[in-house]
Design a protein around this motif. Sequence first.
Motif, PDB file in Angstrom:
ATOM      1  N   VAL A  93       0.828  -1.208   0.000  1.00 49.64           N
ATOM      2  CA  VAL A  93       0.000   0.000   0.000  1.00 49.64           C
ATOM      3  C   VAL A  93       0.862   1.257   0.000  1.00 49.64           C
ATOM      4  O   VAL A  93       0.584   2.226  -0.705  1.00 49.64           O
ATOM      5  CB  VAL A  93      -0.944  -0.009   1.225  1.00 49.64           C
ATOM      6  CG1 VAL A  93      -1.711   1.301   1.306  1.00 49.64           C
ATOM      7  CG2 VAL A  93      -1.910  -1.181   1.138  1.00 49.64           C
ATOM      8  N   SER A  94       1.926   1.238   0.778  1.00 48.73           N
ATOM      9  CA  SER A  94       2.792   2.411   0.862  1.00 48.73           C
ATOM     10  C   SER A  94       3.416   2.749  -0.491  1.00 48.73           C
ATOM     11  O   SER A  94       3.462   3.910  -0.897  1.00 48.73           O
ATOM     12  CB  SER A  94       3.892   2.174   1.907  1.00 48.73           C
ATOM     13  OG  SER A  94       4.808   3.250   1.931  1.00 48.73           O
ATOM     14  N   THR A 127       0.803   4.052  -2.963  1.00 51.52           N
ATOM     15  CA  THR A 127       0.504   5.455  -2.635  1.00 51.52           C
ATOM     16  C   THR A 127       1.592   6.375  -3.168  1.00 51.52           C
ATOM     17  O   THR A 127       1.303   7.427  -3.748  1.00 51.52           O
ATOM     18  CB  THR A 127       0.370   5.622  -1.111  1.00 51.52           C
ATOM     19  OG1 THR A 127      -0.670   4.782  -0.626  1.00 51.52           O
ATOM     20  CG2 THR A 127       0.067   7.065  -0.757  1.00 51.52           C
ATOM     21  N   ARG A 151       1.111   9.396  -5.913  1.00 50.59           N
ATOM     22  CA  ARG A 151       1.460  10.789  -5.626  1.00 50.59           C
ATOM     23  C   ARG A 151       2.530  11.300  -6.602  1.00 50.59           C
ATOM     24  O   ARG A 151       2.487  12.453  -7.036  1.00 50.59           O
ATOM     25  CB  ARG A 151       1.942  10.903  -4.173  1.00 50.59           C
ATOM     26  CG  ARG A 151       0.893  10.539  -3.117  1.00 50.59           C
ATOM     27  CD  ARG A 151      -0.113  11.651  -2.908  1.00 50.59           C
ATOM     28  NE  ARG A 151       0.493  12.785  -2.228  1.00 50.59           N
ATOM     29  CZ  ARG A 151       0.538  12.934  -0.900  1.00 50.59           C
ATOM     30  NH1 ARG A 151       0.038  12.001  -0.105  1.00 50.59           N
ATOM     31  NH2 ARG A 151       1.081  14.010  -0.360  1.00 50.59           N
ATOM     32  N   SER A 154       2.302   7.999   3.618  1.00 45.32           N
ATOM     33  CA  SER A 154       1.362   7.153   4.359  1.00 45.32           C
ATOM     34  C   SER A 154       1.277   7.530   5.826  1.00 45.32           C
ATOM     35  O   SER A 154       0.517   6.915   6.583  1.00 45.32           O
ATOM     36  CB  SER A 154       1.781   5.673   4.236  1.00 45.32           C
ATOM     37  OG  SER A 154       1.715   5.245   2.893  1.00 45.32           O
ATOM     38  N   SER A 155       2.038   8.531   6.237  1.00 52.05           N
ATOM     39  CA  SER A 155       2.040   8.972   7.635  1.00 52.05           C
ATOM     40  C   SER A 155       0.964  10.031   7.855  1.00 52.05           C
ATOM     41  O   SER A 155       0.459  10.633   6.895  1.00 52.05           O
ATOM     42  CB  SER A 155       3.410   9.550   7.991  1.00 52.05           C
ATOM     43  OG  SER A 155       3.620  10.787   7.312  1.00 52.05           O
ATOM     44  N   ARG A 207      -0.213  12.242   4.644  1.00 50.96           N
ATOM     45  CA  ARG A 207      -1.323  11.534   4.027  1.00 50.96           C
ATOM     46  C   ARG A 207      -2.419  12.498   3.604  1.00 50.96           C
ATOM     47  O   ARG A 207      -2.721  13.468   4.279  1.00 50.96           O
ATOM     48  CB  ARG A 207      -1.878  10.507   5.017  1.00 50.96           C
ATOM     49  CG  ARG A 207      -2.983   9.629   4.471  1.00 50.96           C
ATOM     50  CD  ARG A 207      -3.427   8.602   5.510  1.00 50.96           C
ATOM     51  NE  ARG A 207      -4.481   7.756   4.996  1.00 50.96           N
ATOM     52  CZ  ARG A 207      -5.768   8.103   4.986  1.00 50.96           C
ATOM     53  NH1 ARG A 207      -6.146   9.267   5.500  1.00 50.96           N
ATOM     54  NH2 ARG A 207      -6.677   7.279   4.495  1.00 50.96           N
ATOM     55  N   GLN A 245      -6.666  10.037  -0.877  1.00 47.94           N
ATOM     56  CA  GLN A 245      -5.742   9.276  -1.714  1.00 47.94           C
ATOM     57  C   GLN A 245      -6.060   7.796  -1.763  1.00 47.94           C
ATOM     58  O   GLN A 245      -5.758   7.120  -2.748  1.00 47.94           O
ATOM     59  CB  GLN A 245      -4.301   9.491  -1.230  1.00 47.94           C
ATOM     60  CG  GLN A 245      -3.990   8.881   0.120  1.00 47.94           C
ATOM     61  CD  GLN A 245      -2.578   9.222   0.593  1.00 47.94           C
ATOM     62  OE1 GLN A 245      -1.987  10.210   0.161  1.00 47.94           O
ATOM     63  NE2 GLN A 245      -2.029   8.406   1.488  1.00 47.94           N
ATOM     64  N   ASP A 246      -6.700   7.254  -0.714  1.00 47.68           N
ATOM     65  CA  ASP A 246      -7.000   5.823  -0.679  1.00 47.68           C
ATOM     66  C   ASP A 246      -7.985   5.415  -1.767  1.00 47.68           C
ATOM     67  O   ASP A 246      -8.069   4.238  -2.117  1.00 47.68           O
ATOM     68  CB  ASP A 246      -7.550   5.430   0.689  1.00 47.68           C
ATOM     69  CG  ASP A 246      -6.513   5.596   1.789  1.00 47.68           C
ATOM     70  OD1 ASP A 246      -5.304   5.629   1.452  1.00 47.68           O
ATOM     71  OD2 ASP A 246      -6.885   5.717   2.958  1.00 47.68           O
TER      72      ASP A 246
END
Length: 397
Positions: free
Chosen positions: A286-287, A290, A294, A384-385, A389, A393-394
């Motif tokens: 996932v990270s 993402t 981005r 992802s932090s 975040r 975005q999810d």
Amino acid sequence: MPVEEFAFKSLILISRWRNRERDRRSRLRRYWVHPLTSARFTEGAFEVLYPELRKYPDTFYNYFRMSMVTFDNLLERDSPRLCRQDTTFRRSVSPTERLMLTIRFMATGDSFTSLHYHYRLGISTISTIVKETCKVLWEELHEEFIPTPNREKWLEIEKKFYEVCQFPHCIGAVDRKHIRIIKPPGTGSEFFNYKKYFLIVLMAIADAEYRFVAVDVGAYGRTNDSMVFKNSFMGRRVYNHEFDFPPPQPLPGTDGPPMPYVLVGDEAFKMSGNLIKPYSSRDLDVSRRTFNYRLTRARRMVECTFGILVSEWRVLSKPIQLKIETVDEVVKCGVVLHNFLRSKEPLLIEQILEDSEVRSITSFGPRSSVAVAAMRDKFAAYFSSPAGRLAWQDHYI
């Protein structure tokens, strides 16, 4: 050599010389100026169409890809170097007509033969005008509209990228554009690309306002994109840390270790301390997905910039049949005119050719060092932090 053979070859050479002389005399010039060309001052596009276009601003914009105010400003800047002296036998082509002809060629990509009938100028004259005018436009405009960025300029670019794309420490998006050409004589496969056509490469860095920050034109089409960037003057300055990039700073909302300011590119480029690319499509968590999303939102800015460039100057969308040095001048002219227009006129929303979907990454670029890969992992962890975040975005990963 026997006398008979020598005499026979001499007769052949004399016969060929006589035939060439006869052909030359039969092709004696019938006109000092062709009747079609001599009507330029009464029926040419400049004399007939230009005054009419200035009566209708919308039509003028459609013809020139710029407003009358912008065209007049461009003419005022470059008129001294476009001016030519009249002679006893001929009246020179005025700076206004030279600029009109060149802009029209850039906007349509029409052949010189087509422009010959439209403007009532000789084909060789049109060729010379286009080449000279493109060179003048580049030389007169590029220092103001594509200057070498300093540290303050890079920080301005980063601020806009963060505002538009929410990618911190991004100081530009780098990519290449393939400019198709007709095979230059005697070049073999130098310009032949794996896509099965001949081309040169336009390599560029763009900002978040669809402007070119730095460009490199003219690389051979057979060279892969990573090597084109590495061997270009622009790429060497990036990899050798010769650009005046800002010093590393912590990412927004964190007190963590300083992170460098970076360019974003696609998988074809080799990563360095100031250039990062997406993760490959294999084994993505996932990270990393993402991070790819981005980064692609930021990298898309250069793709949109290329799209706007080609939509304005259609000559770049067709195979160009000119000498290779003239092709370089035409491409550089299109780039500097693009930045000139961005500073003078607002960008129409329909010119922004954005794609809301993230492209899948299926190829694998050059491998990078462990330290640079670790730096990319820190960017991925930040996105992802809680500090980096985005709430929405999810939905896109």
